[in-house]
Enzyme design. Structure first.
Site, PDB file in Angstrom:
ATOM      1  N   HIS A 272       0.948   5.371  11.655  1.00 14.55           N
ATOM      2  CA  HIS A 272       0.968   6.648  10.934  1.00 14.55           C
ATOM      3  C   HIS A 272       2.407   7.138  10.859  1.00 14.55           C
ATOM      4  O   HIS A 272       3.175   6.971  11.801  1.00 14.55           O
ATOM      5  CB  HIS A 272       0.107   7.702  11.662  1.00 14.55           C
ATOM      6  CG  HIS A 272      -0.270   8.849  10.777  1.00 14.55           C
ATOM      7  ND1 HIS A 272       0.575   9.903  10.562  1.00 14.55           N
ATOM      8  CD2 HIS A 272      -1.378   9.075  10.042  1.00 14.55           C
ATOM      9  CE1 HIS A 272      -0.007  10.749   9.727  1.00 14.55           C
ATOM     10  NE2 HIS A 272      -1.195  10.273   9.387  1.00 14.55           N
ATOM     11  N   ASP A 329      -8.442   6.416   9.553  1.00  9.96           N
ATOM     12  CA  ASP A 329      -9.204   5.473   8.724  1.00  9.96           C
ATOM     13  C   ASP A 329      -9.815   4.329   9.508  1.00  9.96           C
ATOM     14  O   ASP A 329     -10.584   3.539   8.941  1.00  9.96           O
ATOM     15  CB  ASP A 329      -8.283   4.903   7.633  1.00  9.96           C
ATOM     16  CG  ASP A 329      -7.868   5.987   6.660  1.00  9.96           C
ATOM     17  OD1 ASP A 329      -6.657   6.184   6.453  1.00  9.96           O
ATOM     18  OD2 ASP A 329      -8.757   6.678   6.153  1.00  9.96           O
TER      19      ASP A 329
HETATM   20  C1  SDX Z   1      -3.568   8.087   5.987  1.00 11.24           C
HETATM   21  O1  SDX Z   1       0.422  10.950   5.961  1.00 11.24           O
HETATM   22  C2  SDX Z   1      -0.809  11.284   6.311  1.00 11.24           C
HETATM   23  O2  SDX Z   1      -1.061  12.304   6.939  1.00 11.24           O
HETATM   24  C3  SDX Z   1      -1.887  10.327   5.832  1.00 11.24           C
HETATM   25  C4  SDX Z   1      -3.277  10.560   6.383  1.00 11.24           C
HETATM   26  C5  SDX Z   1      -3.897  11.833   5.867  1.00 11.24           C
HETATM   27  O3  SDX Z   1      -4.778  12.378   6.547  1.00 11.24           O
HETATM   28  O4  SDX Z   1      -3.553  12.245   4.721  1.00 11.24           O
HETATM   29  O5  SDX Z   1      -3.245  10.600   7.812  1.00 11.24           O
HETATM   30  C6  SDX Z   1      -4.226   9.427   5.956  1.00 11.24           C
HETATM   31  O6  SDX Z   1      -3.048   7.678   4.987  1.00 11.24           O
HETATM   32  C7  SDX Z   1      -3.544   7.316   7.293  1.00 11.24           C
HETATM   33  C8  SDX Z   1      -2.759   5.963   7.170  1.00 11.24           C
HETATM   34  C9  SDX Z   1      -3.681   4.944   6.551  1.00 11.24           C
HETATM   35  N1  SDX Z   1      -2.914   3.664   6.262  1.00 11.24           N
HETATM   36  C10 SDX Z   1      -3.123   2.568   6.974  1.00 11.24           C
HETATM   37  O7  SDX Z   1      -3.864   2.485   7.956  1.00 11.24           O
HETATM   38  C11 SDX Z   1      -2.368   1.350   6.429  1.00 11.24           C
HETATM   39  C12 SDX Z   1      -1.729   0.575   7.600  1.00 11.24           C
HETATM   40  N2  SDX Z   1      -0.649   1.360   8.141  1.00 11.24           N
HETATM   41  C13 SDX Z   1       0.612   1.248   7.544  1.00 11.24           C
HETATM   42  O8  SDX Z   1       0.869   0.510   6.464  1.00 11.24           O
HETATM   43  C14 SDX Z   1       1.685   2.200   8.062  1.00 11.24           C
HETATM   44  O9  SDX Z   1       1.511   2.347   9.400  1.00 11.24           O
HETATM   45  C15 SDX Z   1       1.755   3.531   7.381  1.00 11.24           C
HETATM   46  C16 SDX Z   1       1.846   3.385   5.891  1.00 11.24           C
HETATM   47  C17 SDX Z   1       0.541   4.349   7.711  1.00 11.24           C
HETATM   48  C18 SDX Z   1       2.980   4.256   7.908  1.00 11.24           C
HETATM   49  O10 SDX Z   1       4.056   3.504   7.499  1.00 11.24           O
HETATM   50  P1  SDX Z   1       5.584   3.947   7.856  1.00 11.24           P
HETATM   51  O11 SDX Z   1       5.614   5.211   8.613  1.00 11.24           O
HETATM   52  O12 SDX Z   1       6.369   3.838   6.591  1.00 11.24           O
HETATM   53  O13 SDX Z   1       5.995   2.848   8.887  1.00 11.24           O
HETATM   54  P2  SDX Z   1       6.595   1.449   8.476  1.00 11.24           P
HETATM   55  O14 SDX Z   1       5.781   0.831   7.373  1.00 11.24           O
HETATM   56  O15 SDX Z   1       8.053   1.633   8.256  1.00 11.24           O
HETATM   57  O16 SDX Z   1       6.330   0.618   9.807  1.00 11.24           O
HETATM   58  C19 SDX Z   1       7.207   0.746  10.930  1.00 11.24           C
HETATM   59  C20 SDX Z   1       7.074  -0.603  11.633  1.00 11.24           C
HETATM   60  C21 SDX Z   1       7.358  -1.788  10.715  1.00 11.24           C
HETATM   61  O17 SDX Z   1       7.786  -2.853  11.551  1.00 11.24           O
HETATM   62  P3  SDX Z   1       9.395  -3.126  11.722  1.00 11.24           P
HETATM   63  O18 SDX Z   1       9.992  -3.197  10.325  1.00 11.24           O
HETATM   64  O19 SDX Z   1       9.910  -1.966  12.535  1.00 11.24           O
HETATM   65  O20 SDX Z   1       9.471  -4.453  12.474  1.00 11.24           O
HETATM   66  O21 SDX Z   1       5.721  -0.772  12.081  1.00 11.24           O
HETATM   67  C22 SDX Z   1       5.149  -1.894  11.405  1.00 11.24           C
HETATM   68  C23 SDX Z   1       6.007  -2.168  10.184  1.00 11.24           C
HETATM   69  O22 SDX Z   1       5.929  -3.533   9.817  1.00 11.24           O
HETATM   70  N3  SDX Z   1       3.791  -1.494  11.029  1.00 11.24           N
HETATM   71  C24 SDX Z   1       2.722  -2.268  11.116  1.00 11.24           C
HETATM   72  C25 SDX Z   1       1.651  -1.462  10.702  1.00 11.24           C
HETATM   73  N4  SDX Z   1       2.096  -0.243  10.363  1.00 11.24           N
HETATM   74  C26 SDX Z   1       3.420  -0.263  10.563  1.00 11.24           C
HETATM   75  N5  SDX Z   1       2.576  -3.556  11.509  1.00 11.24           N
HETATM   76  C27 SDX Z   1       1.308  -4.036  11.475  1.00 11.24           C
HETATM   77  N6  SDX Z   1       0.212  -3.330  11.087  1.00 11.24           N
HETATM   78  C28 SDX Z   1       0.354  -2.044  10.696  1.00 11.24           C
HETATM   79  N7  SDX Z   1      -0.700  -1.330  10.318  1.00 11.24           N
END
Ligand code: SDX
Length: 389
Positions: A272, A329
């Protein structure tokens, strides 16, 4: 702006507005609507009470709630001509594509919704109509997807019961809405009701900042919510869990895939932008998941896989270092599936819950007379070019 500065692009940490609606503390895992802890509202309030709280700023008295419910009941029907859209949509088209189109189309039936300088009463009626009609639209999309006859609202029911009546009721036999399902749906909708400046809410606000009407602004929010990185994650989680189940349930293999930068697989439902500890909603939904599956006598094998994934991730350095925890989710789709919804419908249910938040934030933006949103950029192109001919 030009020059070589490193920017954290994508509104990753931008203070885009001032708001008194929802408070998030990502480090402590705190979520409050108008100052009330989500845990208390999820346990004690109805979804309609929470909608009133978010939109009007205070919990309603019993009389205010009764008036609110009665006013909404007068507007639960959609214009009969709206049903022609359903005949035009391909039968298996995605419910989110239908939902966005149908909400946008409300502006064609209610042109007063985009009258400039609406009075408070006109603006409030525009809000009431959207709140009242969305459950009917959502239920009609579901019934049409099954090829079932539409079930019209019954205004003797409260807001959530009426939605479940239209969704699961049948023309051919009596149907009583299960109070346990009403309770579970109330809780789920409350937990999704608002979340400060998330992607879809920011979209609703920026579209509304051009003085665009509520229906078109919310339709834009529905588009943003559909993305699998946002609200579309609840559908992606169930599809991921099904893939793992079909693949033999080897959660360690899939945890390794999620960590492998050369593998496009992401652990959907984890991580998140704001919560760097845990998502307080996920804790409540996980408990509700256990309760509703037990009360319905359902043993869903993907629940065991979800719990194993969570346990493994909570002890894995990759997830710990990046503060990746289950989000709202991760478990919600398991409940929706237990209630009988197909996975492509889960994000529509997220939108049904998020509607009061979108409305409240759009209303606050207008009340605060916020200017049109117009962010800048760091220009990385060439500056002085001339045409050769
Ligand atoms: C919602 O914003 C809100 O409030 C949203 C929400 C709401 O109520 O409105 O809470 C609802 O959208 C919840 C989120 C649902 N999405 C997912 O579950 C999709 C999976 N999660 C991600 O793709 C990710 O965690 C995000 C999009 C939610 C957040 O992404 P960020 O903050 O941009 O973080 P990032 O993509 O830069 O990740 C940071 C690191 C990266 O690794 P490094 O580059 O540091 O090596 O964490 C890793 C990412 O690769 N990473 C994951 C991961 N999420 C982040 N690795 C594996 N699996 C994951 N799910």
């Amino acid at each position: 702006l030009t020059g070589h500065i490193t920017l954290d692009l994508g509104y990753k940490n931008t203070g885009s507005t001032k708001s008194a609606i929802t408070f998030l503390d990502g480090e402590e895992g705190i979520l409050k609507y108008r100052g009330y802890p989500i845990e208390e509202l999820a346990e004690k309030a109805s979804f309609l009470e929470v909608a009133y709280l978010l939109i009007y700023g205070a919990l309603p008295s019993d009389q205010e709630l009764e008036n609110f419910q009665n006013t909404i009941s007068k507007h639960t029907l959609i214009h009969e001509d709206m049903k022609k859209f359903f005949d035009g949509f391909p039968s298996k088209s995605h419910p989110m594509a239908q939902l966005g189109s149908l909400v946008f189309s409300l502006a064609t039936f209610y042109p007063e919704s985009f009258k400039q300088n609406q009075t408070y009463e006109e603006l409030n009626l525009t809000i009431i109509k959207l709140l009242a009609k969305l459950p009917t639209i959502v239920a009609f999309i579901y019934k049409k997807s099954l090829g079932h006859p539409l079930i019209y609202p019954k205004n003797k029911y409260d807001y959530v019961t009426n939605y479940l009546w239209m969704t699961f009721g049948q023309r051919t036999e009596d149907y009583e809405v299960n109070p346990k399902i009403v309770s579970a749906m109330n809780k789920l909708l409350i937990l999704h009701a608002d979340h400060e400046q998330n992607c879809s809410t920011s979209t609703v606000r920026i579209v509304g900042s051009s003085d665009c009407n509520l229906y078109a602004s919310v339709s834009a929010g529905i588009a943003a919510l559909w993305g699998p990185l946002h609200g579309g994650a609840n559908q992606a989680v169930i599809e991921m869990l099904e893939r793992i189940k079909e693949d033999g349930g080897d959660t360690d293999k899939w945890i390794a895939k999620a960590k492998d930068k050369n593998d496009p697989f992401r652990m959907m439902g984890f991580g998140h932008r704001v919560y760097k500890n845990f998502d307080p909603r996920a804790k409540i939904i996980k408990k509700a998941c256990d309760d509703i599956l037990e009360s319905l006598g359902i043993n869903d094998p993907v629940l065991a896989i979800a719990k194993r994934l969570e346990e493994a991730a909570l002890t894995d350095p990759y997830f710990i270092e990046r503060k990746l925890y289950p989000n709202v989710d991760f478990y919600s789709g398991i409940i929706y599936r237990a209630l009988g919804f197909p996975s492509e419908f889960f994000t529509v249910l997220f939108a049904l819950g998020r509607l009061p938040g979108w409305i409240a934030q759009w209303k606050e933006m207008k009340e605060n007379k916020e200017p049109i949103g117009r962010p800048r950029q760091v220009y990385t192109g060439e500056v002085n070019k001339t045409m050769s001919k």
